[in-house]
Design an enzyme around this catalytic site. Structure first.
Site, PDB file in Angstrom:
ATOM      1  N   HIS A 141      61.536  83.211  42.226  1.00  0.00           N
ATOM      2  CA  HIS A 141      62.280  82.112  42.841  1.00  0.00           C
ATOM      3  C   HIS A 141      63.755  82.474  42.851  1.00  0.00           C
ATOM      4  O   HIS A 141      64.280  83.048  41.891  1.00  0.00           O
ATOM      5  CB  HIS A 141      62.047  80.821  42.056  1.00  0.00           C
ATOM      6  N   CYS A 197      63.241  80.333  49.733  1.00  0.00           N
ATOM      7  CA  CYS A 197      64.319  80.228  48.747  1.00  0.00           C
ATOM      8  C   CYS A 197      65.220  81.460  48.790  1.00  0.00           C
ATOM      9  O   CYS A 197      66.413  81.377  48.505  1.00  0.00           O
ATOM     10  CB  CYS A 197      63.754  80.018  47.343  1.00  0.00           C
TER      11      CYS A 197
END
Length: 872
Positions: free
Chosen positions: A797, A228
């Site tokens: 994230h 990510c």
């Protein structure tokens, strides 16, 4: 035989490689390496026509070398006779024809042309039941076959190759070809991508392809496993208009610097170009950036594998790699760096920028590079050194707060009150007592009547002393602060109180091999209960605890307690011995009788539950108890009634429930209930303005002892003062917020809310270069992308907010997922890297990006579904 061996060997060496993993992406630099996927273990039918004549067969390297030694030995020694052709050494599973993983040509196997393979099979017997391992050529619409005839000159070969290409823009260099060879060339798609680099179709993407047409640039990136960070950086960079247009218009092809020793042979630039073209083709909802990830790992080993990394670090590597791959300077001249030596700043700055461009000239420099003014002052001799240095992005610090927000649960002595959740602002380097003082302002309870504990897995992980440092409490810890009775002053009439940690346990039906054992399992929230020392009996403690649990434990009616077998009641009602249940005898033991075996101690640790209730309840000698009491260890896992322990040790008590009694009288929903204080939900930290971060970046600082400056006057290293000023800003300004703080004493992520403007970020007050008042847009910027980080130091994230250059619509990119958002959803505590575009550049690019489109500030999509950000 020797002649045949040489012919076979020559055929092997000149075998055209026609299928495998691409090494280069350049249309004139097509190198291939065989892969297990391109070497099927089972035979394939020859397809008529096409490239079938270019097929090849695999045989083991060891067997081939043995045959070669035998043929070339001359004496034909029978001891080295190769025997039957056996390829078992390359098989993992010969039954199903599966090859071993990681096979390498020239080490594990040899690829033989069809003629050579037929010769060996005819001359020597093939081992029984060994599958044919034919390497099949896959003919794609974009692949063209061109033959090099005997006697053809290089120029003729090159013209033949160009005639075989489908597009006149294809390029090639003179290849080192032998005669009678076949060359396979791949041509680009009409959108500039390579057919062999197209992502494989996945479930849910059936609409993708030539028939699917979406908004260009609104394309997700598949997470390949903790990638990510890479996806976030790529989405930000992909939404820089002038850079994307540069690749979409194929202007990079003429500027690839394949010979730059500092570059990556053009492979990073080509891999990124393919990614941009796919994302902006409008034919994909999402693409798989596997080829790009592989290239990055090949040239930057720190990004190998699938560990989580920093999006800003990946961005820094990518900008540097693109710059070197596209550097227009092919031959770099020696440049001597000169100090200002009292010359005007304008002159020194211009000289520094010209020197920089003599070594570095690329689209990355044109788009992202600016100029600093660096001023160093020696603390001893006062020598001033002024230099001008280029930069690609600004890493600005966040103002460090000396306060800390902590979340706690307050448990009152009043059993009718539910626990309360509070947010407290405390000194970052404070003590546990400061936490109690802050809570006292919300509750009105004196800090002296509070005890702080870390609760984990239904037990007390730690009970804190008031003088302990708050740094030992982590943000993720569940902190409970219990109200206890105040500690009475020492004196004749003072009464000592004991604070007992109390656990809740339930008997479970888990039996051992004898079928007679019942396990005990912790549940619920533990308690800290104040007990008067003169009431330290099992029966009195039972009633005190029953009162403290009265909010979620139902006291049975007397007629309910008379139910059941009479013998059972007699056994239950008899006061058990100390350490075996509630009520030791018909006469409660006094303080002097309460020893370690009775479940209490003579310790005066802690302060008494003077709440009305238990002492006024009617007492009955014979009644059925809801639970039993037991002294346990600090973890609540072992009974301590028979242990010989220090009588001064802190006692722990467990409330043991039978499953049926717990089911009837214990309300689990009510026991877990709590309320939020009014302070919860309010932002206790004052938000920081982005301008404050830039001001902090440009303030004077003293160099650390580990990084001193060498003063040319003093001839020694000095802890000089340093000041950075902005002299010239780039077209696209990248601002990196330094949220990750690393010091010798601590490591933390700063979750400070930084407020940044979406448009009209004015840098005129920070740029010290003499300004052109007639062009204020040269100092004003509009936001075009944000890389977000959610989580802490070791996990997290990454996502992206980006403004589409064609539609002006903001979108939220979360790996595969892409959702429209409004501008008021962009600013958050997760903002990590900001991309700003200068306003004059935006106006210049409008005709290119579609002048009929509304500007970025005029269109806003509907907000996404409620709570879509909560996943982070």
């Amino acid at each position: 035989c020797c002649r045949r061996a040489s012919l076979v060997a020559q055929s092997v060496k000149t075998l055209p490689a026609v299928q495998g993993t691409q090494v280069g992406k350049s249309p004139w630099r097509r190198q291939w390496q065989p892969t297990p996927a391109s070497l099927p273990g089972k035979s394939h039918r020859q397809e008529p026509g096409g490239l079938q004549s270019m097929g090849s067969f695999l045989t083991g390297q060891h067997g081939y070398e043995q045959w070669e030694v035998y043929i070339q030995g001359g004496d034909q020694d029978s001891s080295i006779f190769p025997g039957c052709i056996n390829k078992a050494e390359v098989f993992e599973d010969q039954v199903n024809g599966r090859l071993k993983k990681g096979l390498a040509e020239g080490k594990d196997y040899v690829l033989l042309p069809v003629a050579a393979r037929h010769y060996l099979v005819n001359r020597y017997v093939l081992e029984h039941d060994q599958p044919r391992m034919e390497r099949k050529v896959v003919e794609l619409p974009s692949i063209h076959k061109v033959e090099s005839r005997t006697g053809a000159r290089p120029a003729q070969t090159r013209r033949a190759l160009l005639r075989g290409c489908a597009t006149p823009a294809s390029q090639c260099l003179t290849p080192a070809l032998d005669t009678e060879q076949v060359v396979v060339m791949e041509t680009r798609n009409k959108d500039g991508t390579w057919p062999s680099a197209q992502p494989q179709a996945t479930s849910g993407a059936s609409e993708e392809g030539e028939d699917f047409q979406g908004q260009p640039g609104i394309c997700g990136l598949t997470n390949l496993g903790n990638t990510c960070f890479m996806n976030s950086a790529l989405q930000c960079l992909s939404n820089v208009p002038q850079l994307t247009e540069y690749f979409l218009q194929n202007r990079y092809l003429a500027e690839l610097n394949l010979g730059n020793p500092l570059g990556m042979k053009g492979e990073i630039a080509e891999a990124y170009a393919d990614l941009v073209k796919q994302a902006w083709s409008g034919h994909h909802r999402s693409i798989v950036p596997y080829v790009f990830k592989t290239k990055v790992g090949h040239f930057a080993s720190q990004f190998l594998g699938y560990q989580l990394h920093d999006s800003q670090e990946l961005l820094s590597f990518l900008l540097d790699g693109l710059h070197e791959d596209l550097n227009r300077v092919k031959k770099k001249e020696y440049v001597e760096l000169c100090d200002a030596a009292g010359r005007p700043d304008q002159e020194v700055a211009q000289e520094a920028w010209q020197n920089h461009k003599r070594w570095n000239d690329s689209v990355i420099v044109d788009t992202f590079h600016g100029l600093f003014k660096s001023t160093l002052v020696c603390p001893d001799c006062g020598n001033v050194s002024v230099t001008f240095d280029p930069f690609c992005y600004l890493s600005v610090p966040l103002p460090v707060s000396h306060k800390r927000v902590m979340e706690v649960f307050f448990v009152s002595m009043d059993p009718r009150r539910k626990p309360e959740q509070h947010q407290l602002l405390v000194p970052k380097k404070g003590k546990v007592s400061d936490l109690c003082v802050a809570l006292a302002k919300h509750t009105g309870v004196s800090p002296e009547k509070m005890m702080v504990a870390d609760v984990f897995s239904h037990r007390f992980y730690k009970i804190y002393q008031l003088e302990e440092s708050l740094s030992s409490i982590l943000d993720r810890d569940d902190i409970f602060i219990y109200e206890v009775s105040g500690r009475a002053a020492a004196g004749e009439n003072s009464r000592e109180d004991v604070v007992l940690p109390v656990y809740l346990r339930e008997r479970t039906p888990a039996r051992d091999y004898s079928g007679s054992y019942y396990g005990l399992m912790l549940f619920g929230h533990p308690l800290l209960v104040s007990v008067p020392r003169d009431r330290l009996s099992w029966d009195a403690l039972y009633h005190i605890l029953l009162y403290r649990l009265s909010r979620y434990v139902t006291r049975p009616r007397w007629d309910d307690e008379e139910d059941g077998d009479e013998k059972d009641l007699e056994a239950k009602d008899s006061l058990p011995q100390p350490g075996h249940g509630p009520g030791g005898s018909s006469q409660d033991p006094g303080p002097e009788q309460a020893g370690s075996s009775s479940g209490v101690t003579s310790s005066s640790w802690g302060p008494v539950d003077t709440s009305p209730g238990p002492s006024h309840w009617p007492q009955r000698v014979r009644h059925k108890h809801l639970f039993t009491l037991q002294r346990v260890n600090s973890s609540g896992t072992s009974d301590c009634s028979t242990f010989k322990e220090d009588t001064q040790a802190q006692p722990y008590i467990a409330i043991d429930w039978e499953p049926e009694m717990k089911k009837r009288y214990y309300d689990e929903v009510e026991a877990e209930g709590y309320v939020k204080h009014d302070c919860v939900g309010y932002v206790l930290k004052a938000p920081v303005q982005l301008q404050e971060c830039i001001e902090l970046f440009t303030t004077v600082e003293t160099l650390e002892k580990e990084n001193p400056w060498y003063c040319p006057t003093c001839k020694q290293h000095q802890p000089a003062t340093k000041k950075l000023d902005l002299w010239m800003l780039p077209e696209t300004l990248i601002i990196h917020l330094k949220r990750f703080s690393y010091t010798t004493l601590s490591r933390e992520k700063l979750d400070t809310l930084v407020e940044f403007p979406i448009r009209d970020l004015d840098f005129s007050e920070f740029v010290i270069k003499p300004q052109d008042d007639s062009a204020p847009e040269l100092y004003k910027y509009d936001l075009i992308a944000v890389s977000n980080h959610y989580g802490g130091l070791r996990d997290g994230h990454y996502t992206t907010f980006a403004c589409n250059k064609d539609s002006g619509q903001w979108h939220y990119f979360d790996d595969n997922s892409v959702l429209p958002v409004t501008e008021n959803q962009i600013e958050s505590k997760a903002a990590y890297v900001l991309f700003y575009q200068r306003q004059d550049v935006a106006r210049r690019l409008q005709p290119q990006a579609g002048s009929s489109k509304p500007p970025a500030s005029s269109t806003c999509g509907a907000p996404p579904k409620s709570g879509f950000m909560d996943v982070n």
